[in-house]
Design an enzyme around this catalytic site. Sequence first.
Site, short mmCIF file in Angstrom:
data_model
loop_
_atom_site.label_atom_id
_atom_site.label_comp_id
_atom_site.label_asym_id
_atom_site.label_seq_id
_atom_site.Cartn_x
_atom_site.Cartn_y
_atom_site.Cartn_z
N ARG A 17 0.82 -1.22 0.00
CA ARG A 17 0.00 0.00 0.00
C ARG A 17 0.85 1.27 0.00
O ARG A 17 0.46 2.29 0.57
CB ARG A 17 -0.96 0.01 1.19
CG ARG A 17 -1.93 -1.17 1.21
CD ARG A 17 -2.86 -1.16 0.01
NE ARG A 17 -3.70 -2.35 -0.02
CZ ARG A 17 -3.41 -3.46 -0.70
NH1 ARG A 17 -2.30 -3.51 -1.42
NH2 ARG A 17 -4.21 -4.50 -0.67
N SER B 230 -10.93 1.19 3.46
CA SER B 230 -10.15 0.71 4.60
C SER B 230 -9.49 1.89 5.31
O SER B 230 -8.79 2.68 4.69
CB SER B 230 -9.07 -0.28 4.15
OG SER B 230 -9.66 -1.43 3.59
N GLU C 183 -4.68 4.40 6.10
CA GLU C 183 -4.78 4.32 4.65
C GLU C 183 -5.51 5.55 4.13
O GLU C 183 -5.30 5.97 3.01
CB GLU C 183 -5.53 3.04 4.23
CG GLU C 183 -4.73 2.18 3.30
CD GLU C 183 -5.46 0.93 2.84
OE1 GLU C 183 -6.26 1.04 1.88
OE2 GLU C 183 -5.24 -0.14 3.41
#
Length: 307
Positions: free
Chosen positions: A164, A213, A285
């Site tokens: 990520r 998320s 995130e």
Amino acid sequence: MSACLPQVLSGASFTTYRIGGPLEEAYQPACEADMIAILKETHRSGKALTVIGWGGNTIIATAGIRGVTIITRKLDWAEPLSDTRIAFGAGVHLAKSASVALKHGLTGGEYMIGIPGTIGGAVRMNAGALGQETADLVRSVTLFNVQTGEIERWLPEQLGFSYRMSTIDPQRQIILSAELEFKPGNPAEIGAMMEKSVSFRKTHHPKEPNGGSVFKNPSKDMPAGKLMEELGAKGQWREGGAMVSPLHGNFIVNVDNATSGDVLRLMLRMKQAIKAGYGLDAHPENLFLGEATPDEQALWQALQEGS
């Protein structure tokens, strides 16, 4: 300046959280030439710059965003370059990207079908699902360098992909387009995988406004959603109009006109609980953009600790 004229728009209309105040000077370029012209003029003027794609994983301050805001949604072109390689504008929605790949009988992009974001955002944060991720596909990215005002082409080794993450700093580099390379596949199998992904998300992800998320998974064996469920947060923890989703412990939903402060306070509560309960650092995130109050600045700083 380009033919694309500035507007004052509501930030809430451009994030999936449906939170955000006015965008002081917003542009929606419909082609890359307009995008570059706006970026170069902003570079010359020294104005603050914010770029928004589909607004997933994004919290816009309730007080809004000052300076120039560019919304990339209209940069939604796709151009096949070979039997397996396709170039996409930064604003192409990931569902469209998945459909384009399917149309050409290409596999590797099935994960995109259910993610509410754009190619630009997916490259910057190395989005992924279904055991696939953007890093597997990227062959080059065309960027605007905010510091120099120049256009650059980065190859995978410069992008430094990890879980990520990439080396792209949205304060320094703005994605204009990306070339992705897929693999030949069976259209029936590709379509079935995409349908399975969509079905899973419909039953396991909330329908209320949310930002996807909230945290990166602290580890593969200890996903953030599972930890929050064990802590009793699902459908129970709430700050103002923001609540931990009853369906998924790593989602915050806007259930009653939530503010950016509500979301940040709930995020910090979640982060601190994971640290206290499991000794793990949870890294956001979600991104926070815009005119933060002193309280919001302190909350966001605390959320970055351990990152």
